[in-house]
Scaffold this active site. Structure first.
Site, short mmCIF file in Angstrom:
data_model
loop_
_atom_site.label_atom_id
_atom_site.label_comp_id
_atom_site.label_asym_id
_atom_site.label_seq_id
_atom_site.Cartn_x
_atom_site.Cartn_y
_atom_site.Cartn_z
N MET A 336 0.82 -1.22 0.00
CA MET A 336 0.00 0.00 0.00
C MET A 336 0.85 1.27 0.00
O MET A 336 0.62 2.20 -0.76
CB MET A 336 -0.95 0.03 1.21
CG MET A 336 -1.98 -1.06 1.23
SD MET A 336 -3.03 -1.08 -0.23
CE MET A 336 -4.05 0.34 0.06
N ASP A 355 10.99 2.91 5.19
CA ASP A 355 10.76 1.53 5.63
C ASP A 355 11.88 1.16 6.59
O ASP A 355 12.70 2.01 6.94
CB ASP A 355 10.67 0.57 4.42
CG ASP A 355 9.77 -0.62 4.73
OD1 ASP A 355 10.11 -1.41 5.64
OD2 ASP A 355 8.70 -0.76 4.10
N VAL A 412 2.29 0.66 7.76
CA VAL A 412 3.11 -0.51 8.15
C VAL A 412 2.17 -1.69 8.44
O VAL A 412 0.96 -1.60 8.24
CB VAL A 412 4.02 -0.19 9.37
CG1 VAL A 412 4.98 0.95 9.03
CG2 VAL A 412 3.20 0.17 10.60
N GLU A 414 -0.36 -4.50 9.74
CA GLU A 414 -1.62 -4.32 10.47
C GLU A 414 -1.46 -4.92 11.87
O GLU A 414 -2.03 -5.97 12.19
CB GLU A 414 -2.75 -5.00 9.68
CG GLU A 414 -4.15 -4.74 10.20
CD GLU A 414 -4.66 -3.33 9.95
OE1 GLU A 414 -3.88 -2.44 9.62
OE2 GLU A 414 -5.88 -3.12 10.10
N LYS A 419 2.42 -0.47 14.87
CA LYS A 419 1.91 0.86 14.51
C LYS A 419 2.23 1.85 15.63
O LYS A 419 2.65 2.99 15.36
CB LYS A 419 0.41 0.81 14.22
CG LYS A 419 0.09 0.17 12.85
CD LYS A 419 -1.33 0.41 12.45
CE LYS A 419 -1.80 -0.38 11.23
NZ LYS A 419 -1.20 -0.04 9.96
N HIS A 462 -7.91 5.84 4.50
CA HIS A 462 -7.92 4.44 4.09
C HIS A 462 -8.00 4.31 2.58
O HIS A 462 -9.00 4.71 1.96
CB HIS A 462 -9.12 3.75 4.77
CG HIS A 462 -9.25 2.31 4.45
ND1 HIS A 462 -10.46 1.71 4.21
CD2 HIS A 462 -8.32 1.33 4.33
CE1 HIS A 462 -10.26 0.43 3.95
NE2 HIS A 462 -8.98 0.18 4.02
P1 NAD Z 1 2.79 -4.86 3.51
O1 NAD Z 1 3.18 -5.98 4.39
O2 NAD Z 1 2.86 -5.04 2.05
O3 NAD Z 1 3.68 -3.59 3.86
C1 NAD Z 1 4.00 -3.17 5.15
C2 NAD Z 1 5.37 -2.50 5.08
O4 NAD Z 1 5.63 -1.90 6.33
C3 NAD Z 1 6.50 -3.47 4.79
O5 NAD Z 1 7.29 -2.98 3.71
C4 NAD Z 1 7.30 -3.46 6.08
O6 NAD Z 1 8.71 -3.65 5.87
C5 NAD Z 1 7.00 -2.07 6.61
N1 NAD Z 1 7.24 -1.96 8.05
C6 NAD Z 1 6.89 -2.82 9.03
N2 NAD Z 1 7.33 -2.34 10.22
C7 NAD Z 1 7.93 -1.16 10.00
C8 NAD Z 1 8.57 -0.21 10.82
N3 NAD Z 1 8.66 -0.39 12.13
N4 NAD Z 1 9.10 0.90 10.24
C9 NAD Z 1 9.01 1.08 8.92
N5 NAD Z 1 8.42 0.20 8.08
C10 NAD Z 1 7.88 -0.91 8.61
O7 NAD Z 1 1.32 -4.45 3.97
P2 NAD Z 1 0.22 -3.62 3.16
O8 NAD Z 1 -0.70 -4.54 2.50
O9 NAD Z 1 0.89 -2.55 2.40
O10 NAD Z 1 -0.60 -2.96 4.37
C11 NAD Z 1 -0.14 -1.84 5.07
C12 NAD Z 1 -1.28 -1.23 5.84
O11 NAD Z 1 -2.32 -0.84 4.94
C13 NAD Z 1 -1.95 -2.16 6.84
O12 NAD Z 1 -2.34 -1.42 7.95
C14 NAD Z 1 -3.14 -2.69 6.08
O13 NAD Z 1 -4.19 -3.11 6.92
C15 NAD Z 1 -3.54 -1.46 5.32
N6 NAD Z 1 -4.35 -1.69 4.11
C16 NAD Z 1 -4.09 -2.73 3.30
C17 NAD Z 1 -4.85 -2.91 2.16
C18 NAD Z 1 -4.58 -4.04 1.20
O14 NAD Z 1 -5.38 -4.29 0.31
N7 NAD Z 1 -3.46 -4.72 1.34
C19 NAD Z 1 -5.90 -2.01 1.86
C20 NAD Z 1 -6.12 -0.93 2.70
C21 NAD Z 1 -5.34 -0.78 3.83
#
Ligand code: NAD
Length: 735
Positions: A336, A355, A412, A414, A419, A462
């Site tokens: 995302m 990241d 980051v 979920e 978070k 969102h």
């Molecule tokens: P993802 O796992 O692809 O990405 C998360 C990223 O966060 C990773 O690159 C990870 O290395 C990074 N990260 C983790 N801990 C960290 C830290 N302490 N400091 C910096 N970076 C850190 O996940 P995603 O699918 O991109 O989801 C991210 C957020 O968006 C979540 O909260 C999820 O619920 C939300 N979301 C996801 C979707 C979807 O369809 N996937 C849709 C809407 C919202």
């Protein structure tokens, strides 16, 4: 003669240059006054001996016209509705006249005896393009875009569009363009013969003059004897190749849900059999008919009026000055975060993408590179533009780079603890007036804000995946979110050209709550033994763009299990149907996690083979014979379960404005657009009929279909959501 909205200037050769340039407006639109003035201009051009021909262009840079004025359109509907109560016949007569006003004006221009050329300097949509088509010649600037998008808002091009396009280009291309409502580049329009010449912007008027000087005929080919249609008559060998396929193509694309699209096919077919004046009369009749359909009213309201209002910031607090965002930070460069970085940089914002380490941040930035390379290869962007976008993204693990950001969006994992840790790290460097947003999909914003020193500056923004293609963002208000945070979030959403809806904090917010109902209904059907193909088809026939099982594969079946477990943990065993849990658990145990695993409810063989429903699904549940199943009821179950959930969100005060539930449901999860959205689906049939439908389904399929107390109350009073939740309506007052 002088005009309010037009400048006219006749040169020594008798060529009148008519420049449409509305005062105090950034774009030209059709209003009743504009139409009256064009009428007078046509009379003047025809009557003035000194005028040999005329050019119509626009004084607005990069734009000819955006189309009809909203007020003109809604005024027409209001007059009709008001009159219909007293005198239905007269009301329809008046609507018929109003519906044909533009069409007959363009016909008058087309037959005025003098040649006219449209010099299209930029975006030229709807009625404006129909005006151009009625002119005797058309020159377009290289970067001009044009089209007839009416079908997308439930109507169709009713000012000659359905007649002139298939008289200029072959029937198949004409139908495709009209039915899709696609926007054409100047080059594409020329290829279709809808435009005569494409020239650089600064040569537009000269080229139009040259066309007139060369002796352009003031009589259109179709008004000459012996005119031949570009791809032959309807009843001919060529016609016999096109027309039989049209009906099936139309049904495949629309499932016969769109009266506007159906009318296009009829107008073209019937209109091509007769001379132009009769053809326009046929078009006018269908146009009047379509304007009276529930679908047109609901689609115009949601997809035209409400969408524009939301985009313009209908929910933005008026007391906060507009923020010119310069720099946004995005923490979490995963699926995302990488997408949010791309759309932000694309909108001209400086982006810091953070990241855990440099490699992960770089990987997120590489996503933008991939999308930009594709855009360049498809001619949607130049290399220089792409480099500039990429140059605006700084990928780094260093939080210090966030210190001058106006807004930071966290994306980051979920996970509440991860978070909270990130929130603290950002807060340590963030400016004290900057806003912090979380892209969480499930965790309540109010609780996440506890990790931030100033919850008034904490908000939810969102996004939907894929971020570059999905047009909706849900802005979520925590209990303590302040006006400034809301205003900045909406300014950001506007900058990246997405449509916002503002919702109050709750599990699943708005869109996901409704989508989960969609998938859950499909689980119910599976366990009942409805054949899987029938489930998917019923959803598509109901107007959904993607079947629920295919959608579940896209969002991932392991995510469904995670959501179920989290729901049980937070809300107790009874909150998830054990049969659903067993199904999803079994799919997970078999590694059928969805598209990403190459198998889920569907099998995904290597390309070019197509995905197919997994045959094993049928073995999991005893199948009912297909002909014993009420297909219409399957369709209703999908739409009703989502609409009911939307109604619950309104009853709970999660969504406070029906426009947001409607627009959000169409943009967020493709809820059958012809209905105008989840709430318009209910209002469109009437709350009384909806409650009766819910009760019928509840009796047969269980209490999940029980109408809510609010719905019952509204049904008893004959109220609609749009009235009850209008500013000043009883529900708005209670809130
Ligand atoms: P993802 O796992 O692809 O990405 C998360 C990223 O966060 C990773 O690159 C990870 O290395 C990074 N990260 C983790 N801990 C960290 C830290 N302490 N400091 C910096 N970076 C850190 O996940 P995603 O699918 O991109 O989801 C991210 C957020 O968006 C979540 O909260 C999820 O619920 C939300 N979301 C996801 C979707 C979807 O369809 N996937 C849709 C809407 C919202």
């Amino acid at each position: 003669m002088s005009y309010e909205n037009f400048k006219t200037d006749t040169d020594a050769n008798g060529i009148a240059l008519i420049t449409w340039d509305m005062p105090d407006r950034s774009m030209n639109v059709f209003t009743a006054e504009v139409m009256d003035e064009i009428d007078r201009i046509v009379d003047a051009v025809a009557a003035d001996e000194a005028v040999k021909g005329a050019i119509i262009t626009s004084g607005k840079r990069g734009s000819f016209t955006g189309g009809a004025d909203l007020k003109m359109l809604s005024g027409m509907f209001e007059r009709f509705e008001a009159k219909k109560r007293d005198n239905p016949d007269a009301a329809i007569e008046e609507l018929f006249e109003a519906a044909g006003r533009m069409s007959w004006l363009w016909r008058k221009l087309e037959t005025c005896g003098k040649p006219l050329v449209a010099a299209i300097n930029g975006t030229c949509m709807g009625g404006g393009f129909e005006l151009a088509l009625a002119c005797h010649g058309r020159v377009a600037a290289e970067d001009a875009k044009m089209g007839l998008p009416e079908v997308k808002v439930g109507i169709f091009p009713g000012a000659g569009g359905t007649q002139r396009v298939p008289r200029l280009t072959d029937t198949q291309s004409a139908l495709q363009m009209l039915l899709k409502g696609s926007t054409l580049t100047a080059a594409k329009a020329k290829g279709m013969k809808l435009i005569d010449q494409v020239v650089p912007q600064d040569q537009l008027v000269d080229a139009a003059k040259a066309m007139l000087k060369a002796g352009l005929s003031p009589v259109k080919p179709w008004d000459e004897k012996g005119f031949k249609l570009p791809s032959g008559p309807v009843y001919s060998v060529q016609g016999a190749q096109v027309w039989p396929a049209v009906a099936s193509l139309y049904r495949k694309e629309t499932n016969d849900n769109y009266p506007g699209a159906r009318a296009i096919v009829k107008c073209v077919y019937e209109g091509l059999l007769v001379p132009m004046d009769t053809a326009l009369r046929i078009e006018q009749r269908y146009f009047t008919e379509v304007l009276q359909t529930t679908e047109a009213a609901m689609m115009i309201r949601s997809l035209f009026v409400s969408m524009q209002e939301l985009n313009k910031g209908a929910r933005r607090p008026k007391n906060v000055p507009v923020t010119e965002l310069k720099k946004v930070g995005i923490v979490g460069a995963g699926f995302m975060g990488a997408g949010i970085a791309f759309v932000s940089a694309q909108a001209g914002l400086e982006v810091v993408l953070i990241d855990r380490d440099q490699a992960a941040a770089d990987k997120g930035k590489a996503h933008s590179n991939t999308l930009l390379e594709k855009a360049v290869s498809q001619g949607r962007s130049t290399k220089e533009q792409a480099e500039a976008v990429l140059g605006r993204i700084t990928a780094t693990p260093d939080y210090d780079a966030l210190k001058d950001a106006d807004l930071v969006i966290e994306a980051v994992f979920e996970d509440r603890d991860v978070k909270a840790e990130v929130t603290k790290q950002v807060a340590a460097v963030l400016r004290k007036d900057a806003i912090y947003a979380s892209n969480t999909s499930t965790i309540p914003i109010t609780s996440l804000a506890e990790a931030f020193e100033d919850p008034a500056r904490f908000i939810g923004v969102h996004f939907f995946s894929p971020v570059d293609r999905m047009m909706l963002t849900e802005v979520i208000l925590g209990k303590q979110t302040g006006d400034k945070a809301l205003a900045v979030a909406l300014d950001f959403v506007r900058a990246i050209k997405k449509t916002p809806i503002v919702v109050n904090d709750t599990r699943g917010f708005f869109a996901n709550r409704c989508v989960l109902r969609y998938m859950s209904e499909a689980y119910d059907m599976l366990v009942e033994g409805v054949p899987p193909a029938m489930i998917e088809n019923a959803a598509k026939f109901a107007g959904m763009p993607v079947g629920p099982l295919a959608l579940n594969d896209e969002t991932a079946v392991d995510l469904s299990l995670k959501i179920m477990k989290a729901t049980i943990r937070d809300m107790g065993e009874d909150s998830v149907d054990p049969r659903h849990f067993k199904l999803v658990e079994q799919m997970n145990a078999d590694g059928r996690l969805g598209r990403k695993a190459g198998k889920g409810f569907y099998d995904y063989p290597a390309k070019p083979a197509k995905k197919a429903l997994w045959p094993g699904l049928k073995q999991m549940f005893e199948q009912q014979p297909a002909d014993s199943i009420d297909f219409e009821e399957l369709k209703q179950r999908f739409l009703v379960t989502m609409a009911l959930e939307a109604a619950r969100t309104m009853e709970e005060g999660v969504v406070t404005d029906p426009r947001e539930a409607d627009v959000g449901s169409i943009l967020g999860f493709g809820f059958a657009p012809y209905t105008g959205g989840t709430i318009s689906y209910i209002d469109g049939m009437g709350t009384k009929a909806f409650v009766a439908l819910c009760e019928k389904l509840a009796a047969k399929h269980g209490e999940r279909f029980e109408p809510t107390p609010l719905l019952k109350d509204m049904a008893a009073k004959g109220e609609t959501f749009y009235r009850r939740f209008a500013p000043g309506g009883s529900q708005a007052r209670a809130a």
